[in-house]
Design a protein around this motif. Structure first.
Motif, PDB file in Angstrom:
ATOM      1  N   HIS A 103       0.829  -1.205   0.000  1.00 25.80           N
ATOM      2  CA  HIS A 103       0.000   0.000   0.000  1.00 25.80           C
ATOM      3  C   HIS A 103       0.859   1.248   0.000  1.00 25.80           C
ATOM      4  N   ASP A 159       6.033   1.225   6.815  1.00 26.94           N
ATOM      5  CA  ASP A 159       4.605   0.883   6.637  1.00 26.94           C
ATOM      6  C   ASP A 159       3.961   1.811   5.628  1.00 26.94           C
ATOM      7  N   ASP A 160       3.992   1.524   4.347  1.00 28.57           N
ATOM      8  CA  ASP A 160       4.518   0.285   3.796  1.00 28.57           C
ATOM      9  C   ASP A 160       5.401   0.609   2.597  1.00 28.57           C
ATOM     10  N   GLU A 180      -5.315   1.094   2.485  1.00 29.59           N
ATOM     11  CA  GLU A 180      -5.107   0.076   3.516  1.00 29.59           C
ATOM     12  C   GLU A 180      -5.304   0.641   4.910  1.00 29.59           C
ATOM     13  N   GLU A 181      -4.815   1.841   5.131  1.00 29.62           N
ATOM     14  CA  GLU A 181      -4.869   2.413   6.485  1.00 29.62           C
ATOM     15  C   GLU A 181      -6.266   2.896   6.858  1.00 29.62           C
ATOM     16  N   ASP A 224       4.382  -6.372   4.779  1.00 30.27           N
ATOM     17  CA  ASP A 224       3.753  -5.285   5.532  1.00 30.27           C
ATOM     18  C   ASP A 224       3.664  -5.694   7.006  1.00 30.27           C
TER      19      ASP A 224
HETATM   20 ZN    ZN Z   1       0.867  -1.288   6.495  1.00 30.16          ZN
END
Ligand code: ZN
Ligand code: BES
Length: 452
Positions: A85, A118-119, A152-153, A179
């Protein structure tokens, strides 16, 4: 592999420059003020895939775009679906950073910036390993399909639709995701389990406006007091969650797994010191590792109510709200758990208060078969790069796509974390060790060979 290794050595500095360029882009998915930066990050990732020698495109969604890239020239070889991501968590609290979150700074062999581990850094390891193969051999030992998302977050809401609508395009034998973390410095790991998650927000509403606490105190429920009592009641003195049915579907740890966890090097003292706490607390009857990796949890993530400025103010606030998330383990179901939580909170509400309940993202918990041929390939690749074999671990974080890959595409995932759990992800001073970046790229380069 010799030529690949040589290419990696010769281009190590350029790879760090590319990571820096990506880290300068403020791709915060949660905050719409950063929408233009999200677009820039997607374009940068697409260009990196093109530079690596793949075809690549940006695919719009109802939210942030997905970057897709592929190279499918290895007839009869397996196909790897690589996920990462490009979005990051908000950089707050800004004044706790020692350098600017979006101005990458290298100190003590680590690169500091939001998203370093991340990431962005971890994701880029696979782009660079593919680039090394393509530039030295004009081909890869396996077929690759990259899916790099921007949500993703914030729960990957639009990714499942993309997976469901593109099942043929995304057909693969194995998925690869970096990740997660190594177990410790120089103890690489393969993660075979992740927690699921469900998040929600509650608001308690009482009187129609803030009231004088002397004139009205004691005669109506105070939403802030009531919220504190509700939240405090969620966990008992033994660290058990009090919501009925919460534990119903939890699969117990096997004796074998408990023994494997207990065999890992772990110092509770060092753990406490690293977090700055005098003691640990959690569900009684379980070790710290078991609590972190394999037991469900419930945490308040934030609370707001009443007057929070300087000095006293004697009021009964009109409302109080809190954000809550539960981390889940197999076979808990996010929808079922969040319903049980809502029922519990409503049942314990003080008279005269109304509760609004809003559910946010959910993800299924998972464990992955550790005995597959793909796992063996990953073990070999990691050993070749790190010089030691990886340990098998579970982790407490969630990556929603991994369960979706299994459910929608029928594909298992190799969770190969190159970061450290001390890299401050989601916190100030996030960083990624440049050594881990290099070792991750090399392990990834070996992985394509091993999978073939
Ligand atoms: Zn992540
Ligand atoms: N990289 C993390 C997940 C992670 C962290 C896995 C540590 C294992 C160890 C990921 O970017 C993340 O933070 N995910 C969110 C998902 C949520 C917003 C649905 C999480 O776990 O909070």
């Amino acid at each position: 592999m010799d030529q690949v290794e040589q290419y990696l050595a010769e281009n190590a500095e350029q790879f760090v420059e590319d990571l820096k360029s990506l880290l300068r882009i403020q791709s915060v998915s949660a905050d719409s003020a950063f929408a233009a930066e999200m677009t820039k990050a997607a374009e940068f990732v697409r260009d990196q895939l093109l530079t690596a020698g793949l075809s690549a495109e940006i695919i719009p969604t109802a939210g942030h775009s997905i970057v897709y890239g592929e190279w499918l020239g290895a007839a009869d070889a397996p196909t790897a679906l690589i996920y990462g991501h490009y979005d990051v968590q908000p950089p707050d609290p800004l004044d706790e950073w020692d350098s600017q979150p979006f101005e990458p700074d290298i100190r003590n062999g680590r690169i500091y910036a939001r998203g370093a581990t991340d990431d962005k850094g971890q994701m880029l390891t696979h782009v660079k390993s593919v680039q090394a193969w393509m530039k030295t051999h004009g081909r890869l030992p396996v077929n690759v399909k990259f899916v790099i998302e921007g949500e993703e977050e914030v729960g990957s809401d639009n990714l499942d639709k993309f997976l469901a609508a593109n099942q043929d395009k995304l057909k693969a034998d194995i998925a690869v995701v970096s990740d997660t973390s190594q177990y410790a410095p120089d103890i690489p790991a393969i993660t075979y389990g992740l927690k699921g998650i469900v998040a929600c927000e509650i608001t308690l509403r009482g009187p129609n406006q803030d009231l004088h606490s002397g004139m009205f105190g004691g005669s109506v429920a105070n939403p802030a007091n009531a919220l504190a009592a509700l939240l405090g009641g969620l966990i008992d003195a033994d660290g058990r969650i009090t919501v009925s049915e919460f534990y119903d579907d939890v699969v117990d740890l096997t004796e074998q797994e408990r023994a494997a966890f207990a065999a890992l090097p772990f110092s509770e003292t060092a753990f406490k010191n690293s977090l700055g706490v005098a003691d640990v607390f959690g569900e009684s009857g379980f070790s710290t590792i078991e609590r972190r990796w394999a037991r469900p949890t419930c945490d308040v993530n934030g609370m707001i109510s009443g007057y929070t400025g300087e000095g006293p103010k004697t009021i009964i606030p009109s409302w109080a709200s809190a954000k809550i998330s539960c981390r889940l383990v197999p076979d808990q179901n996010p929808r079922k758990v969040v319903q049980a939580l809502e029922d519990h909170l409503r049942a314990h509400l003080r008279p005269g208060l109304a509760m609004e309940f809003k559910t946010y993202h959910g993800a299924d918990p998972l464990v992955i078969d550790t005995e597959s041929a793909f796992m063996n390939s990953a073990r070999n690749a990691i050993e070749k790069s790190f010089g030691v074999a990886p340990v098998m671990i579970r982790e407490g974080g969630s990556i929603p796509v991994v369960a979706s890959f299994k459910r929608i595409l029928g594909v298992d995932t190799l969770l190969l974390g190159w970061g450290q759990n001390t890299d401050n992800l989601h916190s100030p001073n996030e960083h990624f060790s440049l050594k881990d970046y290099q070792r991750g790229i090399r392990a990834s380069a070996h992985l394509w060979n091993e999978l073939a």
